[in-house]
Design a protein around this motif. Structure first.
Motif, PDB file in Angstrom:
ATOM      1  N   LEU A   1       9.817 -10.022  17.293  1.00 10.75           N
ATOM      2  CA  LEU A   1      10.012  -8.592  17.557  1.00 10.75           C
ATOM      3  C   LEU A   1       9.734  -7.763  16.308  1.00 10.75           C
ATOM      4  O   LEU A   1       9.152  -6.675  16.389  1.00 10.75           O
ATOM      5  N   GLY A   2      10.153  -8.275  15.148  1.00  4.07           N
ATOM      6  CA  GLY A   2       9.869  -7.557  13.906  1.00  4.07           C
ATOM      7  C   GLY A   2       8.386  -7.463  13.633  1.00  4.07           C
ATOM      8  O   GLY A   2       7.881  -6.412  13.216  1.00  4.07           O
ATOM      9  N   LEU A   3       7.667  -8.567  13.876  1.00  4.87           N
ATOM     10  CA  LEU A   3       6.223  -8.541  13.678  1.00  4.87           C
ATOM     11  C   LEU A   3       5.552  -7.570  14.642  1.00  4.87           C
ATOM     12  O   LEU A   3       4.645  -6.816  14.261  1.00  4.87           O
ATOM     13  N   LEU A   4       6.002  -7.555  15.906  1.00  2.56           N
ATOM     14  CA  LEU A   4       5.451  -6.613  16.881  1.00  2.56           C
ATOM     15  C   LEU A   4       5.724  -5.176  16.462  1.00  2.56           C
ATOM     16  O   LEU A   4       4.839  -4.308  16.546  1.00  2.56           O
ATOM     17  N   CYS A   5       6.953  -4.934  16.002  1.00  5.90           N
ATOM     18  CA  CYS A   5       7.294  -3.594  15.519  1.00  5.90           C
ATOM     19  C   CYS A   5       6.417  -3.204  14.341  1.00  5.90           C
ATOM     20  O   CYS A   5       5.935  -2.064  14.255  1.00  5.90           O
ATOM     21  N   GLY A   6       6.176  -4.141  13.421  1.00  5.37           N
ATOM     22  CA  GLY A   6       5.322  -3.845  12.277  1.00  5.37           C
ATOM     23  C   GLY A   6       3.898  -3.544  12.688  1.00  5.37           C
ATOM     24  O   GLY A   6       3.261  -2.629  12.147  1.00  5.37           O
ATOM     25  N   ILE A   7       3.378  -4.307  13.666  1.00  3.25           N
ATOM     26  CA  ILE A   7       2.002  -4.069  14.118  1.00  3.25           C
ATOM     27  C   ILE A   7       1.879  -2.690  14.765  1.00  3.25           C
ATOM     28  O   ILE A   7       0.921  -1.942  14.505  1.00  3.25           O
ATOM     29  N   LEU A   8       2.857  -2.330  15.607  1.00  5.02           N
ATOM     30  CA  LEU A   8       2.823  -1.005  16.248  1.00  5.02           C
ATOM     31  C   LEU A   8       2.926   0.110  15.210  1.00  5.02           C
ATOM     32  O   LEU A   8       2.221   1.127  15.300  1.00  5.02           O
ATOM     33  N   THR A   9       3.814  -0.086  14.222  1.00  5.84           N
ATOM     34  CA  THR A   9       3.956   0.933  13.175  1.00  5.84           C
ATOM     35  C   THR A   9       2.670   1.075  12.368  1.00  5.84           C
ATOM     36  O   THR A   9       2.221   2.193  12.077  1.00  5.84           O
ATOM     37  N   ALA A  10       2.083  -0.066  12.000  1.00  2.00           N
ATOM     38  CA  ALA A  10       0.839  -0.013  11.231  1.00  2.00           C
ATOM     39  C   ALA A  10      -0.274   0.638  12.038  1.00  2.00           C
ATOM     40  O   ALA A  10      -1.093   1.398  11.498  1.00  2.00           O
ATOM     41  N   HIS A  11      -0.318   0.343  13.349  1.00  2.00           N
ATOM     42  CA  HIS A  11      -1.348   0.965  14.194  1.00  2.00           C
ATOM     43  C   HIS A  11      -1.174   2.475  14.242  1.00  2.00           C
ATOM     44  O   HIS A  11      -2.156   3.234  14.138  1.00  2.00           O
ATOM     45  N   TYR A  12       0.088   2.915  14.390  1.00  5.51           N
ATOM     46  CA  TYR A  12       0.341   4.364  14.450  1.00  5.51           C
ATOM     47  C   TYR A  12      -0.020   5.041  13.132  1.00  5.51           C
ATOM     48  O   TYR A  12      -0.711   6.060  13.103  1.00  5.51           O
ATOM     49  N   VAL A  13       0.444   4.436  12.032  1.00  8.81           N
ATOM     50  CA  VAL A  13       0.147   5.030  10.717  1.00  8.81           C
ATOM     51  C   VAL A  13      -1.352   5.020  10.448  1.00  8.81           C
ATOM     52  O   VAL A  13      -1.929   6.005   9.962  1.00  8.81           O
ATOM     53  N   GLY A  14      -2.005   3.898  10.768  1.00  9.33           N
ATOM     54  CA  GLY A  14      -3.448   3.824  10.543  1.00  9.33           C
ATOM     55  C   GLY A  14      -4.212   4.843  11.364  1.00  9.33           C
ATOM     56  O   GLY A  14      -5.199   5.434  10.883  1.00  9.33           O
ATOM     57  N   ARG A  15      -3.772   5.071  12.600  1.00 12.51           N
ATOM     58  CA  ARG A  15      -4.471   6.048  13.444  1.00 12.51           C
ATOM     59  C   ARG A  15      -4.319   7.458  12.892  1.00 12.51           C
ATOM     60  O   ARG A  15      -5.280   8.230  12.857  1.00 12.51           O
ATOM     61  N   ARG A  16      -3.106   7.789  12.427  1.00  6.47           N
ATOM     62  CA  ARG A  16      -2.913   9.132  11.886  1.00  6.47           C
ATOM     63  C   ARG A  16      -3.676   9.329  10.577  1.00  6.47           C
ATOM     64  O   ARG A  16      -4.259  10.390  10.327  1.00  6.47           O
ATOM     65  N   ILE A  17      -3.693   8.287   9.735  1.00  5.70           N
ATOM     66  CA  ILE A  17      -4.443   8.387   8.490  1.00  5.70           C
ATOM     67  C   ILE A  17      -5.940   8.483   8.775  1.00  5.70           C
ATOM     68  O   ILE A  17      -6.678   9.190   8.066  1.00  5.70           O
ATOM     69  N   SER A  18      -6.392   7.799   9.824  1.00  2.00           N
ATOM     70  CA  SER A  18      -7.809   7.885  10.185  1.00  2.00           C
ATOM     71  C   SER A  18      -8.198   9.308  10.567  1.00  2.00           C
ATOM     72  O   SER A  18      -9.328   9.744  10.304  1.00  2.00           O
ATOM     73  N   ASP A  19      -7.253  10.042  11.180  1.00  2.00           N
ATOM     74  CA  ASP A  19      -7.540  11.443  11.508  1.00  2.00           C
ATOM     75  C   ASP A  19      -7.812  12.249  10.235  1.00  2.00           C
ATOM     76  O   ASP A  19      -8.761  13.049  10.187  1.00  2.00           O
ATOM     77  N   PHE A  20      -6.991  12.024   9.212  1.00  2.00           N
ATOM     78  CA  PHE A  20      -7.200  12.734   7.947  1.00  2.00           C
ATOM     79  C   PHE A  20      -8.530  12.326   7.318  1.00  2.00           C
ATOM     80  O   PHE A  20      -9.289  13.174   6.835  1.00  2.00           O
ATOM     81  N   ALA A  21      -8.793  11.003   7.308  1.00  2.00           N
ATOM     82  CA  ALA A  21     -10.030  10.519   6.677  1.00  2.00           C
ATOM     83  C   ALA A  21     -11.265  11.033   7.418  1.00  2.00           C
ATOM     84  O   ALA A  21     -12.274  11.384   6.795  1.00  2.00           O
ATOM     85  N   ARG A  22     -11.185  11.084   8.751  1.00  2.10           N
ATOM     86  CA  ARG A  22     -12.336  11.547   9.534  1.00  2.10           C
ATOM     87  C   ARG A  22     -12.646  13.009   9.250  1.00  2.10           C
ATOM     88  O   ARG A  22     -13.807  13.396   9.082  1.00  2.10           O
ATOM     89  N   VAL A  23     -11.591  13.829   9.161  1.00  4.75           N
ATOM     90  CA  VAL A  23     -11.800  15.251   8.861  1.00  4.75           C
ATOM     91  C   VAL A  23     -12.330  15.417   7.443  1.00  4.75           C
ATOM     92  O   VAL A  23     -13.247  16.223   7.195  1.00  4.75           O
ATOM     93  N   ALA A  24     -11.780  14.652   6.487  1.00  2.33           N
ATOM     94  CA  ALA A  24     -12.258  14.754   5.105  1.00  2.33           C
ATOM     95  C   ALA A  24     -13.724  14.351   4.986  1.00  2.33           C
ATOM     96  O   ALA A  24     -14.481  14.917   4.183  1.00  2.33           O
ATOM     97  N   THR A  25     -14.146  13.376   5.810  1.00  5.86           N
ATOM     98  CA  THR A  25     -15.544  12.951   5.760  1.00  5.86           C
ATOM     99  C   THR A  25     -16.479  14.020   6.323  1.00  5.86           C
ATOM    100  O   THR A  25     -17.584  14.225   5.812  1.00  5.86           O
ATOM    101  N   ARG A  26     -16.014  14.701   7.352  1.00  4.53           N
ATOM    102  CA  ARG A  26     -16.871  15.691   8.007  1.00  4.53           C
ATOM    103  C   ARG A  26     -16.970  16.998   7.240  1.00  4.53           C
ATOM    104  O   ARG A  26     -17.882  17.785   7.459  1.00  4.53           O
ATOM    105  N   ILE A  27     -15.989  17.249   6.373  1.00  2.74           N
ATOM    106  CA  ILE A  27     -15.995  18.521   5.643  1.00  2.74           C
ATOM    107  C   ILE A  27     -17.103  18.488   4.592  1.00  2.74           C
ATOM    108  O   ILE A  27     -17.245  17.551   3.825  1.00  2.74           O
ATOM    109  N   SER A  28     -17.874  19.532   4.560  1.00  2.80           N
ATOM    110  CA  SER A  28     -18.929  19.671   3.564  1.00  2.80           C
ATOM    111  C   SER A  28     -19.067  21.147   3.260  1.00  2.80           C
ATOM    112  O   SER A  28     -18.484  21.999   3.931  1.00  2.80           O
TER     113      SER A  28
END
Length: 454
Positions: free
Chosen positions: A165-192
């Motif tokens: 259960l702890g590993l599952l919780c960690g995977i879900l948390t990492a997925h959520y954090v990674g998805r939100r960080i990807s939003d920031f990275a995607r916008v930063a890449t597109r900005i010019s």
């Protein structure tokens, strides 16, 4: 190791530790409760038998032992033992010698009941009777610790489930954090430099990521505004400098070709005036840039705002009189101390007074007032002229933001922009409001903490 994997491992470990803490707490409470229950039952049983012996002697005790062996559950231990460890009456087959030794009271020991093949742990209470015999009573502890034993057998499974259960919780948390960080990275890449319209998506959760996204979006809005302002500034500066430079070139050319000394001297004077106008424009632009960059705070000192406003009102009173207006100054009842840049604030108030004289003197009245407050100081300059429509006041505060489209009037449209930049330097603001009729310009400046204490 990737950041998302580290987050997953950390979240899994935290979940595992929390589950272990819960399981350990339940185990300890169950164990303590089981031990306390058995201890309480055994002590109570021993007291009852001891009271029977004191009140009825050996005969009553023999009857109590018989009744206990007949009606009690099979886990009950009851025996009357001689000093030589020989059982006189009861259901004990064997007992350790250490049990029949001082001191009396509660203890645990391995015993074997009659009819059983293996010794079992028991909770016992021993009493030394006046006849020298030992009264032993108690219970087999295994039955009372059944829940504890079940938990011990289930502990490995519980740990395995907690880890998964702890590993599952960690995977879900990492997925959520990674998805939100990807939003920031995607916008930063597109900005010019050609595309500042990108923004970080904001959800309705209101969490730390949303607050960060809102801050980044506000920063991008500010950058976009500054880029637009820079474009307008470049266009306006080129437009506003073209006419003075053309006039300067024409005056210099005419002075060079003039043969009359008097005419040449007059044309040279015009060259100097045109050059001074250019210097004033460039100096104003430079002061605005320095004020917005907050470079002037090293020169902050204490001074009286009321005294500064009085000096400026006295200096501009003849100018207003020449334009057919009266300039009145309302002096505050007490000194108004302010920690700031005296020279720049004098420039800001001068710009406001000059604008009032230039555009509002037809109303006949110009009023300057310093209004102290507990947290903010207001420096007001009001006139009775035509004023500025509410929808154009932001345009008037912009650099080179003159409202006359022909730009035929004197000035470069930097007065209000410079005043607003100086207010920003002092963590204040410039506001334009209706004076009913006319325009009321207000510099609001924060009061320093030491001034409030005074």
């Amino acid at each position: 190791m990737p950041t998302t994997l580290r987050i997953a491992i950390l979240a899994g470990l935290l979940a595992l530790l929390s589950n272990l803490a819960v399981i350990g707490f339940i185990y300890l409470r169950t164990h303590d409760e089981a031990v306390a229950t058995v201890h309480r039952q055994v002590i109570e049983q021993g007291k009852v038998l001891a009271d029977v012996y004191r009140s009825g002697g050996h005969a009553a005790l023999d009857d109590a032992i018989d009744d206990t062996m007949t009606y009690a559950d099979p886990q009950t231990v009851i025996a009357l033992v001689a000093p030589d460890r020989r059982e006189i009456k009861g259901n004990l087959e064997t007992i350790r010698a250490s049990v029949l030794a001082p001191p009396e009271g509660y203890r645990t020991a391995l015993v074997r009941l009659r009819g059983q093949t293996t010794p079992r742990e028991a909770a016992l209470v021993t009493h030394r009777l006046t006849s020298g015999q030992w009264l032993v009573s108690g219970r087999i502890a295994g039955e009372g610790f059944a829940i504890r034993d079940t938990l011990e057998r289930s502990l490995f499974i519980a740990l395995l489930v907690a880890g998964l259960l702890g590993l599952l919780c960690g995977i879900l948390t990492a997925h959520y954090v990674g998805r939100r960080i990807s939003d920031f990275a995607r916008v930063a890449t597109r900005i010019s430099p050609r595309d500042l319209s990108q923004r970080v998506p904001v959800s309705r959760a209101g969490d730390a990521f949303d607050r960060l996204a809102a801050q980044i979006n506000a920063m991008l809005d500010r950058i976009s505004g500054l880029m637009e302002e820079l474009r307008l500034l470049t266009d306006s500066l080129a437009h506003d400098l073209r006419s003075p430079v053309s006039r300067l070139r024409s005056a210099a050319h005419a002075a060079a070709e003039a043969s009359d000394p008097a005419e040449q001297e007059e044309l040279l004077g015009s060259v100097i005036r045109q050059a001074d106008a250019l210097m004033r424009i460039l100096t104003a632009v430079l002061e605005i840039s320095r004020s917005e960059a907050l470079t002037g705070r090293k020169q902050f000192n204490w001074f009286d705002v009321g005294e500064l406003a009085a000096e400026l009102a006295e200096m501009y009173d003849p100018v207003a009189d020449e334009r057919g207006a009266s300039l009145e100054y309302e002096r505050p009842a007490r000194p108004v101390p302010l920690f700031g840049h005296r020279q720049l604030l004098a420039q800001a108030v001068s710009n406001l007074v000059e604008n009032a004289i230039r555009y509002g003197s037809a109303g006949g009245e110009i009023r300057v007032r310093v209004q102290p407050g507990e947290r903010r100081i207001r420096v007001e300059v009001g006139d009775r002229g035509p004023g500025i429509p509410a929808e154009r006041r932001d345009e008037a505060r912009r650099r080179f933001g003159r409202l006359d489209s022909s730009r035929s009037d004197e000035g470069a449209g930097l007065g209000l922009a410079l005043a607003e930049a100086i207010a920003h330097l002092h963590e204040g603001e410039l506001t334009l409001t209706d004076n009913g009729p006319g325009l009321l310009t207000v510099l609001e400046l924060p009061v320093h903490a030491e001034a409030r204490a005074a």
